[in-house]
Design a protein around this motif. Structure first.
Motif, PDB file in Angstrom:
ATOM      1  N   ASP A 157      89.725  31.999  69.424  1.00  0.00           N
ATOM      2  CA  ASP A 157      90.946  32.595  69.943  1.00  0.00           C
ATOM      3  C   ASP A 157      90.727  33.175  71.330  1.00  0.00           C
ATOM      4  O   ASP A 157      89.600  33.363  71.771  1.00  0.00           O
ATOM      5  CB  ASP A 157      91.416  33.698  68.995  1.00  0.00           C
ATOM      6  N   TRP A 158      91.838  33.458  72.006  1.00  0.00           N
ATOM      7  CA  TRP A 158      91.811  34.112  73.303  1.00  0.00           C
ATOM      8  C   TRP A 158      91.544  35.592  73.104  1.00  0.00           C
ATOM      9  O   TRP A 158      92.159  36.224  72.250  1.00  0.00           O
ATOM     10  CB  TRP A 158      93.158  33.979  74.001  1.00  0.00           C
ATOM     11  N   MET A 159      90.655  36.131  73.907  1.00  0.00           N
ATOM     12  CA  MET A 159      90.382  37.562  73.882  1.00  0.00           C
ATOM     13  C   MET A 159      90.418  38.070  75.309  1.00  0.00           C
ATOM     14  O   MET A 159      90.296  37.302  76.262  1.00  0.00           O
ATOM     15  CB  MET A 159      89.044  37.841  73.220  1.00  0.00           C
ATOM     16  N   GLY A 160      90.586  39.362  75.442  1.00  0.00           N
ATOM     17  CA  GLY A 160      90.625  39.980  76.760  1.00  0.00           C
ATOM     18  C   GLY A 160      89.326  40.696  77.055  1.00  0.00           C
ATOM     19  O   GLY A 160      88.366  40.629  76.292  1.00  0.00           O
ATOM     20  N   ASN A 161      89.320  41.413  78.160  1.00  0.00           N
ATOM     21  CA  ASN A 161      88.120  42.150  78.540  1.00  0.00           C
ATOM     22  C   ASN A 161      88.260  43.645  78.277  1.00  0.00           C
ATOM     23  O   ASN A 161      87.400  44.423  78.667  1.00  0.00           O
ATOM     24  CB  ASN A 161      87.780  41.886  80.014  1.00  0.00           C
ATOM     25  N   GLY A 189      87.284  36.536  84.239  1.00  0.00           N
ATOM     26  CA  GLY A 189      86.843  37.190  83.008  1.00  0.00           C
ATOM     27  C   GLY A 189      87.901  37.997  82.287  1.00  0.00           C
ATOM     28  O   GLY A 189      87.597  38.669  81.298  1.00  0.00           O
ATOM     29  N   GLU A 190      89.149  37.916  82.752  1.00  0.00           N
ATOM     30  CA  GLU A 190      90.201  38.670  82.066  1.00  0.00           C
ATOM     31  C   GLU A 190      90.559  38.047  80.721  1.00  0.00           C
ATOM     32  O   GLU A 190      91.017  38.733  79.821  1.00  0.00           O
ATOM     33  CB  GLU A 190      91.450  38.753  82.931  1.00  0.00           C
ATOM     34  N   MET A 191      90.379  36.762  80.617  1.00  0.00           N
ATOM     35  CA  MET A 191      90.617  36.069  79.363  1.00  0.00           C
ATOM     36  C   MET A 191      89.295  35.423  78.962  1.00  0.00           C
ATOM     37  O   MET A 191      88.678  34.721  79.757  1.00  0.00           O
ATOM     38  CB  MET A 191      91.703  35.013  79.514  1.00  0.00           C
ATOM     39  N   GLN A 192      88.881  35.737  77.739  1.00  0.00           N
ATOM     40  CA  GLN A 192      87.590  35.280  77.260  1.00  0.00           C
ATOM     41  C   GLN A 192      87.744  34.585  75.914  1.00  0.00           C
ATOM     42  O   GLN A 192      87.822  35.246  74.891  1.00  0.00           O
ATOM     43  CB  GLN A 192      86.635  36.464  77.133  1.00  0.00           C
ATOM     44  N   PRO A 193      87.818  33.266  75.917  1.00  0.00           N
ATOM     45  CA  PRO A 193      87.880  32.582  74.631  1.00  0.00           C
ATOM     46  C   PRO A 193      86.608  32.864  73.831  1.00  0.00           C
ATOM     47  O   PRO A 193      85.508  32.914  74.391  1.00  0.00           O
ATOM     48  CB  PRO A 193      87.965  31.107  75.007  1.00  0.00           C
ATOM     49  N   ALA A 194      86.779  33.081  72.538  1.00  0.00           N
ATOM     50  CA  ALA A 194      85.629  33.418  71.697  1.00  0.00           C
ATOM     51  C   ALA A 194      85.886  32.984  70.257  1.00  0.00           C
ATOM     52  O   ALA A 194      87.021  32.761  69.848  1.00  0.00           O
ATOM     53  CB  ALA A 194      85.364  34.918  71.754  1.00  0.00           C
ATOM     54  N   TYR A 195      84.801  32.889  69.530  1.00  0.00           N
ATOM     55  CA  TYR A 195      84.827  32.589  68.102  1.00  0.00           C
ATOM     56  C   TYR A 195      84.622  33.900  67.354  1.00  0.00           C
ATOM     57  O   TYR A 195      83.819  34.731  67.774  1.00  0.00           O
ATOM     58  CB  TYR A 195      83.690  31.645  67.728  1.00  0.00           C
TER      59      TYR A 195
END
Length: 142
Positions: free
Chosen positions: A30-34, A127-133
């Motif tokens: 999903d998309w995550m923020g910083n 780095g404002e949007m950080q896709p992650a598992y």
């Protein structure tokens, strides 16, 4: 990407925990923020997307999953995979697929897609949007 649209992540994780069988897993990319306020660049991308985002940080996801009762929680950034995919998408749209995309979408919609992908690249690169598992398991004895 649907978790990104949910502002009440604590409530969402509590619900998932409640309906999972003991030993079941929640897992998502999903998309995550910083964790910082949204910049003008991010708000511009949101407007192009036409969606409401509620980006929480990777640290926040971990805390919320653990607070909901999940164990074996893991939250890992995608190491730039999606950033590279976004670059590839823009290169294809503005390169060898341009004429076909314009024909299929029309000039205005084509330009919207290009503008959207370019705006996304900005927030990925800064780095404002950080896709992650992320994942977590409902304990077997729960």
């Amino acid at each position: 990407g649907a978790f990104t649209q949910t502002a009440d992540k604590a409530g969402m994780f509590a619900y998932v925990y409640r309906v999972l069988k003991p030993g079941g897993w929640i897992t998502s990319y999903d998309w995550m923020g910083n964790g910082k306020p949204y910049s003008a660049d991010t708000l511009h991308w949101f407007a192009l997307e036409g969606l409401t985002y509620a980006l929480a940080s990777m640290t926040s996801h971990r805390r919320l999953l653990e607070a909901a009762g999940f164990g074996d929680v893991d939250v890992v950034g995608d190491d730039g995979w999606y950033r590279q995919e976004a670059e590839n998408e823009v290169a294809l749209l503005t390169g060898r697929l341009k004429d076909q995309a314009i024909e299929l979408l029309g000039p205005a919609q084509f330009q919207h897609f290009v503008d959207d992908w370019r705006a996304m690249q900005v927030v990925l690169n800064n780095g404002e949007m950080q896709p992650a598992y992320f994942r977590g398991m409902k304990p077997k004895d729960a």
